[in-house]
Design a protein around this motif. Structure first.
Motif, PDB file in Angstrom:
ATOM      1  N   ASP A   1      15.011   1.113  12.196  1.00  0.00           N
ATOM      2  CA  ASP A   1      15.100   0.873  13.635  1.00  0.00           C
ATOM      3  C   ASP A   1      13.859   0.140  14.137  1.00  0.00           C
ATOM      4  N   THR A   2      12.687   0.522  13.602  1.00  0.00           N
ATOM      5  CA  THR A   2      11.450  -0.086  14.091  1.00  0.00           C
ATOM      6  C   THR A   2      11.187  -1.432  13.420  1.00  0.00           C
ATOM      7  N   GLY A   3      11.780  -1.648  12.253  1.00  0.00           N
ATOM      8  CA  GLY A   3      11.555  -2.904  11.535  1.00  0.00           C
ATOM      9  C   GLY A   3      10.359  -2.864  10.607  1.00  0.00           C
ATOM     10  N   LEU A   4       9.717  -1.694  10.469  1.00  0.00           N
ATOM     11  CA  LEU A   4       8.564  -1.572   9.571  1.00  0.00           C
ATOM     12  C   LEU A   4       9.041  -1.359   8.127  1.00  0.00           C
ATOM     13  N   LEU A   5       9.701  -2.365   7.576  1.00  0.00           N
ATOM     14  CA  LEU A   5      10.243  -2.233   6.223  1.00  0.00           C
ATOM     15  C   LEU A   5       9.128  -2.347   5.187  1.00  0.00           C
ATOM     16  N   ILE A   6       9.400  -1.803   3.999  1.00  0.00           N
ATOM     17  CA  ILE A   6       8.451  -1.913   2.889  1.00  0.00           C
ATOM     18  C   ILE A   6       9.146  -2.762   1.838  1.00  0.00           C
ATOM     19  N   ASP A   7       8.998  -4.065   1.970  1.00  0.00           N
ATOM     20  CA  ASP A   7       9.816  -4.975   1.172  1.00  0.00           C
ATOM     21  C   ASP A   7       9.262  -5.114  -0.247  1.00  0.00           C
ATOM     22  N   GLU A   8       9.834  -4.350  -1.148  1.00  0.00           N
ATOM     23  CA  GLU A   8       9.361  -4.373  -2.535  1.00  0.00           C
ATOM     24  C   GLU A   8      10.301  -5.150  -3.452  1.00  0.00           C
ATOM     25  N   HIS A   9      11.089  -6.058  -2.914  1.00  0.00           N
ATOM     26  CA  HIS A   9      12.028  -6.764  -3.787  1.00  0.00           C
ATOM     27  C   HIS A   9      11.317  -7.506  -4.905  1.00  0.00           C
TER      28      HIS A   9
ATOM     29  N   LYS B   1       5.558   9.438   5.098  1.00  0.00           N
ATOM     30  CA  LYS B   1       5.827   8.971   6.462  1.00  0.00           C
ATOM     31  C   LYS B   1       6.406   7.546   6.532  1.00  0.00           C
ATOM     32  N   PRO B   2       5.803   6.566   5.804  1.00  0.00           N
ATOM     33  CA  PRO B   2       6.349   5.205   5.918  1.00  0.00           C
ATOM     34  C   PRO B   2       7.782   5.080   5.398  1.00  0.00           C
ATOM     35  N   PHE B   3       8.250   6.083   4.618  1.00  0.00           N
ATOM     36  CA  PHE B   3       9.570   5.974   4.001  1.00  0.00           C
ATOM     37  C   PHE B   3      10.665   6.660   4.819  1.00  0.00           C
ATOM     38  N   SER B   4      10.377   6.951   6.089  1.00  0.00           N
ATOM     39  CA  SER B   4      11.382   7.649   6.878  1.00  0.00           C
ATOM     40  C   SER B   4      12.506   6.686   7.274  1.00  0.00           C
ATOM     41  N   LEU B   5      13.636   7.280   7.628  1.00  0.00           N
ATOM     42  CA  LEU B   5      14.843   6.501   7.927  1.00  0.00           C
ATOM     43  C   LEU B   5      14.662   5.603   9.148  1.00  0.00           C
ATOM     44  N   ASP B   6      13.754   5.987  10.068  1.00  0.00           N
ATOM     45  CA  ASP B   6      13.653   5.183  11.297  1.00  0.00           C
ATOM     46  C   ASP B   6      12.926   3.856  11.073  1.00  0.00           C
TER      47      ASP B   6
ATOM     48  N   ASP C   1       0.824  -1.215   0.000  1.00  0.00           N
ATOM     49  CA  ASP C   1       0.000   0.000   0.000  1.00  0.00           C
ATOM     50  C   ASP C   1       0.860   1.267   0.000  1.00  0.00           C
ATOM     51  N   GLU C   2       1.938   1.251   0.802  1.00  0.00           N
ATOM     52  CA  GLU C   2       2.794   2.438   0.925  1.00  0.00           C
ATOM     53  C   GLU C   2       3.409   2.781  -0.436  1.00  0.00           C
ATOM     54  N   SER C   3       3.921   1.755  -1.125  1.00  0.00           N
ATOM     55  CA  SER C   3       4.541   1.977  -2.428  1.00  0.00           C
ATOM     56  C   SER C   3       3.489   2.398  -3.446  1.00  0.00           C
ATOM     57  N   ALA C   4       2.350   1.694  -3.419  1.00  0.00           N
ATOM     58  CA  ALA C   4       1.286   2.016  -4.363  1.00  0.00           C
ATOM     59  C   ALA C   4       0.916   3.485  -4.232  1.00  0.00           C
ATOM     60  N   SER C   5       0.839   3.983  -2.999  1.00  0.00           N
ATOM     61  CA  SER C   5       0.378   5.364  -2.839  1.00  0.00           C
ATOM     62  C   SER C   5       1.402   6.355  -3.374  1.00  0.00           C
ATOM     63  N   ILE C   6       2.699   6.124  -3.182  1.00  0.00           N
ATOM     64  CA  ILE C   6       3.671   7.112  -3.677  1.00  0.00           C
ATOM     65  C   ILE C   6       3.854   7.001  -5.194  1.00  0.00           C
ATOM     66  N   TYR C   7       3.895   5.773  -5.717  1.00  0.00           N
ATOM     67  CA  TYR C   7       4.121   5.638  -7.163  1.00  0.00           C
ATOM     68  C   TYR C   7       2.874   6.040  -7.962  1.00  0.00           C
ATOM     69  N   GLU C   8       1.683   5.792  -7.384  1.00  0.00           N
ATOM     70  CA  GLU C   8       0.461   6.196  -8.081  1.00  0.00           C
ATOM     71  C   GLU C   8       0.308   7.728  -8.021  1.00  0.00           C
ATOM     72  N   HIS C   9       0.704   8.304  -6.890  1.00  0.00           N
ATOM     73  CA  HIS C   9       0.725   9.764  -6.759  1.00  0.00           C
ATOM     74  C   HIS C   9       1.601  10.351  -7.869  1.00  0.00           C
ATOM     75  N   SER C  10       2.737   9.705  -8.066  1.00  0.00           N
ATOM     76  CA  SER C  10       3.673  10.145  -9.085  1.00  0.00           C
ATOM     77  C   SER C  10       3.090   9.991 -10.483  1.00  0.00           C
ATOM     78  N   LEU C  11       2.479   8.838 -10.742  1.00  0.00           N
ATOM     79  CA  LEU C  11       1.914   8.590 -12.082  1.00  0.00           C
ATOM     80  C   LEU C  11       0.824   9.607 -12.408  1.00  0.00           C
ATOM     81  N   LYS C  12       0.031   9.980 -11.391  1.00  0.00           N
ATOM     82  CA  LYS C  12      -1.028  10.974 -11.640  1.00  0.00           C
ATOM     83  C   LYS C  12      -0.411  12.329 -11.982  1.00  0.00           C
ATOM     84  N   LEU C  13       0.730  12.649 -11.335  1.00  0.00           N
ATOM     85  CA  LEU C  13       1.404  13.908 -11.673  1.00  0.00           C
ATOM     86  C   LEU C  13       1.992  13.844 -13.093  1.00  0.00           C
ATOM     87  N   TRP C  14       2.528  12.673 -13.462  1.00  0.00           N
ATOM     88  CA  TRP C  14       3.049  12.507 -14.828  1.00  0.00           C
ATOM     89  C   TRP C  14       1.970  12.827 -15.862  1.00  0.00           C
ATOM     90  N   GLU C  15       0.725  12.382 -15.563  1.00  0.00           N
ATOM     91  CA  GLU C  15      -0.334  12.494 -16.557  1.00  0.00           C
ATOM     92  C   GLU C  15      -0.644  13.943 -16.929  1.00  0.00           C
TER      93      GLU C  15
END
Lengths: 424, 119
Positions: free
Chosen positions: A409-417, A401-406, A95-109
């Motif tokens: 530390d918290t382990g809340l990774l967004i594993d998009e491999h 927010k989900p993409f912050s450096l911490d 969801d986190e990735s979808a929201s930033i990349y879709e935000h980007s795609l809408k700006l591209w349009e």
């Protein structure tokens, strides 16, 4: 020539072309100025690539912070912005990735209209092929997850793939046969240089100083607060510093003792001789490790995965292009006698979870936007948009927010491999 | 293509090897009281210098043994190859080892015994 060194506030249109044709096109303004750095700015962006210029543009246009500078060691768009395979898509799993990349795609349009500069955004579709039963099942799970996020995505059978891409080889007897694919029709490509130039021109028209050939030497901070920077063109005072330097993020972070989870690796691409149009979409294959599209000039643009070891040399190891070409020829036998014209490498900043870092740091007024790894180009508008928001408000918005450096530390990774680690 | 001298098999092409990233990362003991941030330094943060760098490689298509390499990340020149468990002898290797911020992290300070001496 009478090209004027002042802000380009003239609108590009068919009427301005006709108007200027009367004077043999001698009176155009420069697209952006070439200013010397002022003593101080409200914010300084380090790195004049697509992401840095987009950040400056949105800071000026949305947040009204116009007294800013973008400093660039070389020339704008001369790094990874000018070295990628220009693929744009937003079909990410989480969801986190979808929201930033879709935000980007809408700006591209709407980007060409917004910037009044043709970025040649072409929604020609991005097709990712599967080569095994397992991959196909995993793919359909992904497609459903992506559709639940409201992003267009569909599965194609081999026959539908053949109709969509006539030159592909769907013979089931090859080593990695094409068993299916998923398609994002709104995905596509854009002209990479035009993206940098469009953002530079638009930012410049708001009064942003774009300072090229200006290298960051030292970051000056007092009581854990940014006060300025030392550059090759002298000292610049600023309370806010946004670092958007891709492969060199660790080098800058090291100057202030920030430890990043980033590894800098070369990512290579190839361009063939120009040929007649044979491919009107983008094809990616994660299993055989290759992606290909055809530029408007007729050149086929090929890319693959990153090199396996860290390097700042802007050239890669030979086995990667060899593998890339073998994969391309198996999927498209028609390419077997095509000659390659150019080959290059860019240094990408890879993260352990293949997701970017858009973050504040322990030092007040210092912000990092990095870790885009092999797929930053598609995110250029969205990345600049949310990073500008972070710099202006000093707190992340819901998207960044989900993409912050911490998260490390918290382990809340967004594993998009699965979606990002291989092909972009 | 890199031409790497495996300590057991001699010079071989890069495609026979796999790279394991930064070398000499000391795993913190479980009884170390590290904060999440300090644990993250061990787990995720990586020294990523532009210059001399020590990394681990494995001869995956050969003897399957791990070893260390001192390499320059700008020129890709390899200065030294030495077995796991030893420390670099070349000047480049010593510089790469000493300049790494990891030497000052809590996990390594505890592991090296210096932490206890200070007490």
């Amino acid at each position: 020539m009478k090209i004027k060194d002042k802000s380009d506030k003239q609108k590009y249109s068919i009427f301005s072309i006709i108007k200027h044709s009367i004077n043999n096109h001698m009176n155009w303004n420069k697209a952006w100025r070439n200013p010397s750095p002022k003593k101080s700015y409200d914010a300084v962006i380090v790195g004049g690539g697509g992401h840095g210029l987009a950040t400056a543009y949105y800071l000026a246009s949305i947040h009204g912070i116009k007294n800013i500078a973008v400093i660039e060691k070389g020339w704008i768009g001369g790094g990874n912005t000018g070295r990628n395979t220009t693929i744009i898509r937003s079909n990410y799993l989480w969801d986190e990735s979808a929201s930033i990349y879709e935000h980007s795609l809408k700006l591209w349009e709407g980007l060409s209209q917004e910037l009044n500069f043709n970025v040649m955004f072409s929604q020609r579709g991005v097709l990712t092929v599967a080569h095994s039963e397992h991959e196909l099942k995993e793919m359909s799970r992904r497609v459903h997850a992506i559709r639940l996020n409201g992003i267009d995505s569909e599965i194609l059978t081999p026959k539908q793939i053949k109709d969509f891409v006539p030159i592909i080889n769907i013979n089931q007897s090859i080593r990695y046969p094409v068993m299916g694919a998923f398609l994002q029709k709104r995905g596509g490509t854009a002209r990479h240089d035009a993206v940098a130039w469009g953002y530079a021109r638009a930012a410049d028209s708001y009064g942003v100083d774009i300072i090229q050939n200006c290298e960051l030497k030292e970051i000056i901070y007092k009581n854990n607060k940014i006060t300025g920077i030392e550059t090759s063109l002298g000292t610049i005072n600023t309370p806010k510093l946004g670092v958007v330097v891709a492969g060199h993020s660790s080098v800058i972070a090291d100057k202030v003792g920030i430890k990043l989870p980033i590894q800098s690796r070369p990512l290579q691409a190839l361009v063939s001789e120009p040929i007649k149009p044979i491919l009107d979409t983008v094809i990616m294959s994660n299993a055989v490790h290759m992606y290909i599209s055809q530029s408007d000039k007729g050149e086929l643009v090929l890319g693959a995965g990153v090199d396996k070891y860290n390097s700042y040399a802007q050239k890669g190891s030979f086995p990667i292009p060899q593998h890339m070409i073998a994969a391309a020829v198996e999927l498209f036998p028609v390419l077997s006698r095509l000659r390659m014209l150019r080959h290059w490498g860019g240094i990408v900043d890879t993260c352990p979870d293949a997701s970017p870092i858009i973050s504040k740091t322990d030092i007040e007024g210092l912000y990092f936007n990095c870790g885009w790894g092999t797929g930053g180009f598609k995110a250029t508008p969205g990345s600049g948009h949310v990073f500008a928001d972070l710099i202006a408000n000093d707190k992340p918005n819901l998207i960044s927010k989900p993409f912050s450096l911490d998260r490390f530390d918290t382990g809340l990774l967004i594993d998009e491999h699965g979606a990002a680690g291989v092909a972009h | 293509m890199l031409n790497i001298k495996c300590p057991n098999c001699g010079f071989r092409d890069e495609i026979e090897f796999a790279c394991g990233g930064e070398g000499h990362i000391t795993r913190p003991n479980f009884n170390n009281e590290l904060t999440n941030k300090e644990w993250s330094e061990y787990l995720f943060s990586r020294y990523n210098p532009k210059g001399y760098f020590i990394e681990r490689w494995v001869h995956i298509s050969g003897c399957r043994k791990w070893f260390n390499i001192v390499r320059c990340t700008i020129t890709n020149e390899i200065f030294e190859v030495y077995p796991i468990g030893l420390y670099p002898k070349s000047n480049e290797g010593k510089l790469a080892f000493a300049n790494n911020w990891r030497r000052n992290t809590k996990a390594e300070v505890i592991a090296s015994g210096k932490h206890n001496d200070k007490k």
